[in-house]
Design a protein around this motif. Sequence first.
Motif, PDB file in Angstrom:
ATOM      1  N   LYS A 162      26.471  33.545  31.135  1.00 34.74           N
ATOM      2  CA  LYS A 162      25.220  33.928  30.483  1.00 34.74           C
ATOM      3  C   LYS A 162      24.172  32.813  30.555  1.00 34.74           C
ATOM      4  CE  LYS A 162      27.385  37.049  27.102  1.00 34.74           C
ATOM      5  NZ  LYS A 162      27.563  37.348  25.661  1.00 34.74           N
ATOM      6  N   ARG A 163      24.566  31.650  31.077  1.00 39.90           N
ATOM      7  CA  ARG A 163      23.658  30.496  31.109  1.00 39.90           C
ATOM      8  C   ARG A 163      23.486  29.932  32.521  1.00 39.90           C
ATOM      9  NH1 ARG A 163      25.248  26.196  28.991  1.00 39.90           N
ATOM     10  NH2 ARG A 163      27.427  26.610  28.470  1.00 39.90           N
ATOM     11  N   ILE A 164      23.566  30.775  33.510  1.00 37.94           N
ATOM     12  CA  ILE A 164      23.376  30.326  34.895  1.00 37.94           C
ATOM     13  C   ILE A 164      21.913  29.925  35.080  1.00 37.94           C
ATOM     14  CG2 ILE A 164      23.554  31.000  37.322  1.00 37.94           C
ATOM     15  CD1 ILE A 164      25.637  33.098  36.372  1.00 37.94           C
ATOM     16  N   GLN A 165      21.683  28.935  35.923  1.00 36.48           N
ATOM     17  CA  GLN A 165      20.320  28.488  36.199  1.00 36.48           C
ATOM     18  C   GLN A 165      20.028  28.576  37.693  1.00 36.48           C
ATOM     19  OE1 GLN A 165      19.915  24.490  34.773  1.00 36.48           O
ATOM     20  NE2 GLN A 165      19.840  25.094  32.617  1.00 36.48           N
ATOM     21  N   LEU A 166      18.834  29.013  38.000  1.00 37.32           N
ATOM     22  CA  LEU A 166      18.317  28.931  39.362  1.00 37.32           C
ATOM     23  C   LEU A 166      17.250  27.854  39.350  1.00 37.32           C
ATOM     24  CD1 LEU A 166      17.863  29.846  42.287  1.00 37.32           C
ATOM     25  CD2 LEU A 166      16.299  31.589  41.408  1.00 37.32           C
ATOM     26  N   ARG A 167      17.495  26.755  40.079  1.00 37.04           N
ATOM     27  CA  ARG A 167      16.556  25.637  40.105  1.00 37.04           C
ATOM     28  C   ARG A 167      15.786  25.670  41.418  1.00 37.04           C
ATOM     29  NH1 ARG A 167      19.542  20.516  37.124  1.00 37.04           N
ATOM     30  NH2 ARG A 167      20.348  21.709  35.346  1.00 37.04           N
ATOM     31  N   ARG A 168      14.475  25.750  41.268  1.00 41.34           N
ATOM     32  CA  ARG A 168      13.580  25.852  42.433  1.00 41.34           C
ATOM     33  C   ARG A 168      12.472  24.829  42.244  1.00 41.34           C
ATOM     34  NH1 ARG A 168      11.808  31.764  43.595  1.00 41.34           N
ATOM     35  NH2 ARG A 168      13.896  31.782  44.538  1.00 41.34           N
ATOM     36  N   ALA A 169      12.585  23.711  42.959  1.00 48.91           N
ATOM     37  CA  ALA A 169      11.662  22.581  42.779  1.00 48.91           C
ATOM     38  C   ALA A 169      11.709  22.161  41.312  1.00 48.91           C
ATOM     39  CB  ALA A 169      10.263  22.967  43.240  1.00 48.91           C
ATOM     40  N   ALA A 170      10.553  22.151  40.628  1.00 50.49           N
ATOM     41  CA  ALA A 170      10.537  21.736  39.222  1.00 50.49           C
ATOM     42  C   ALA A 170      10.762  22.903  38.267  1.00 50.49           C
ATOM     43  CB  ALA A 170       9.199  21.072  38.901  1.00 50.49           C
ATOM     44  N   GLN A 171      10.963  24.089  38.812  1.00 54.31           N
ATOM     45  CA  GLN A 171      11.122  25.286  37.987  1.00 54.31           C
ATOM     46  C   GLN A 171      12.598  25.590  37.736  1.00 54.31           C
ATOM     47  OE1 GLN A 171       9.698  28.823  39.924  1.00 54.31           O
ATOM     48  NE2 GLN A 171       9.703  30.057  38.055  1.00 54.31           N
ATOM     49  N   ILE A 172      12.924  25.989  36.504  1.00 49.13           N
ATOM     50  CA  ILE A 172      14.276  26.410  36.145  1.00 49.13           C
ATOM     51  C   ILE A 172      14.218  27.847  35.637  1.00 49.13           C
ATOM     52  CG2 ILE A 172      16.280  26.005  34.661  1.00 49.13           C
ATOM     53  CD1 ILE A 172      15.577  23.076  34.599  1.00 49.13           C
ATOM     54  N   VAL A 173      14.921  28.749  36.328  1.00 47.27           N
ATOM     55  CA  VAL A 173      14.936  30.160  35.953  1.00 47.27           C
ATOM     56  C   VAL A 173      16.305  30.483  35.356  1.00 47.27           C
ATOM     57  CG1 VAL A 173      14.696  32.538  36.762  1.00 47.27           C
ATOM     58  CG2 VAL A 173      13.354  30.704  37.837  1.00 47.27           C
ATOM     59  N   PRO A 174      16.371  30.862  34.062  1.00 49.87           N
ATOM     60  CA  PRO A 174      17.660  31.223  33.459  1.00 49.87           C
ATOM     61  C   PRO A 174      18.132  32.591  33.969  1.00 49.87           C
ATOM     62  CG  PRO A 174      15.883  31.539  31.878  1.00 49.87           C
ATOM     63  CD  PRO A 174      15.259  30.935  33.084  1.00 49.87           C
ATOM     64  N   LEU A 175      19.429  32.691  34.222  1.00 48.55           N
ATOM     65  CA  LEU A 175      20.016  33.941  34.714  1.00 48.55           C
ATOM     66  C   LEU A 175      21.226  34.300  33.850  1.00 48.55           C
ATOM     67  CD1 LEU A 175      20.002  33.171  38.560  1.00 48.55           C
ATOM     68  CD2 LEU A 175      18.363  34.583  37.322  1.00 48.55           C
ATOM     69  N   ASN A 176      21.264  35.525  33.394  1.00 53.07           N
ATOM     70  CA  ASN A 176      22.378  36.031  32.591  1.00 53.07           C
ATOM     71  C   ASN A 176      23.123  37.065  33.428  1.00 53.07           C
ATOM     72  OD1 ASN A 176      24.019  37.567  30.805  1.00 53.07           O
ATOM     73  ND2 ASN A 176      22.758  36.953  29.072  1.00 53.07           N
ATOM     74  N   TYR A 177      24.334  36.719  33.849  1.00 57.37           N
ATOM     75  CA  TYR A 177      25.062  37.613  34.747  1.00 57.37           C
ATOM     76  C   TYR A 177      25.382  38.954  34.091  1.00 57.37           C
ATOM     77  CZ  TYR A 177      28.595  39.395  37.935  1.00 57.37           C
ATOM     78  OH  TYR A 177      29.302  40.196  38.790  1.00 57.37           O
ATOM     79  N   ARG A 178      25.632  38.949  32.793  1.00 58.29           N
ATOM     80  CA  ARG A 178      25.911  40.213  32.099  1.00 58.29           C
ATOM     81  C   ARG A 178      24.715  41.149  32.189  1.00 58.29           C
ATOM     82  NH1 ARG A 178      31.073  40.288  32.468  1.00 58.29           N
ATOM     83  NH2 ARG A 178      32.219  38.913  31.054  1.00 58.29           N
ATOM     84  N   GLN A 179      23.518  40.600  32.000  1.00 58.18           N
ATOM     85  CA  GLN A 179      22.311  41.418  32.104  1.00 58.18           C
ATOM     86  C   GLN A 179      22.063  41.861  33.543  1.00 58.18           C
ATOM     87  OE1 GLN A 179      19.155  39.091  30.388  1.00 58.18           O
ATOM     88  NE2 GLN A 179      19.942  39.272  28.286  1.00 58.18           N
ATOM     89  N   ILE A 180      22.372  40.969  34.482  1.00 59.80           N
ATOM     90  CA  ILE A 180      22.204  41.323  35.893  1.00 59.80           C
ATOM     91  C   ILE A 180      23.135  42.469  36.265  1.00 59.80           C
ATOM     92  CG2 ILE A 180      22.626  40.464  38.240  1.00 59.80           C
ATOM     93  CD1 ILE A 180      21.495  37.774  37.312  1.00 59.80           C
TER      94      ILE A 180
END
Length: 206
Positions: A162-180
Amino acid sequence: MRRFSAWKTDNLWRIALLWLAMALGIKGAMAQPYHIRAGDVLRIEVLEDPELNRSVLVTPDGRISVPMAGTMRASGQPIEAVQRGLAGRLAAAFTNPPNVFVSVERLADPRLDVGRAGAPELISVYVMGEANSPGLLKIPPGTSVLQAFAAMGGFTKFAAIKRIQLRRAAQIVPLNYRQIEAGSQAAHMKLREGDVIVVPQRRLFE
């Protein structure tokens, strides 16, 4: 004749010394330790706690992340230095100093060096943390987040999905696999060259 014999002996000594110098030079070059690079995948094994054994990626900023040891710089250091650093960080969790072994499981792909010409047929995405296949992921352009999760073999039993992160340059996008899984729009997010997917370790009772 004596003069020729002396000249011959002198030159034989010079040749012998030259060979000795060359041999020592080769030996010295071979003794140079390997310095870790961004993109390398390291294998970490802790004799006292096999659950800490894992493969970790050296991220583009030169760091590795290990449970109970946190994040530390690895790029530019010899393996022995990283090994000592991890042992020192983990020592507080053990009664006696732990035996930590670090090796290079996979070298960074030299084709990823900055400055290569032409657009790649595949993009490079880095996966670190509690993924079943962490490391460098070569995927086609347009690959979605959900497809990348499948390509990296899913998650370990220790993953905080539930706390996966996608890091793109200086940006951090939170990802929740359950929601995905439930159909979140994040599942269709397209990955880009150099993206880093970070799968943290699950906390106690999480």
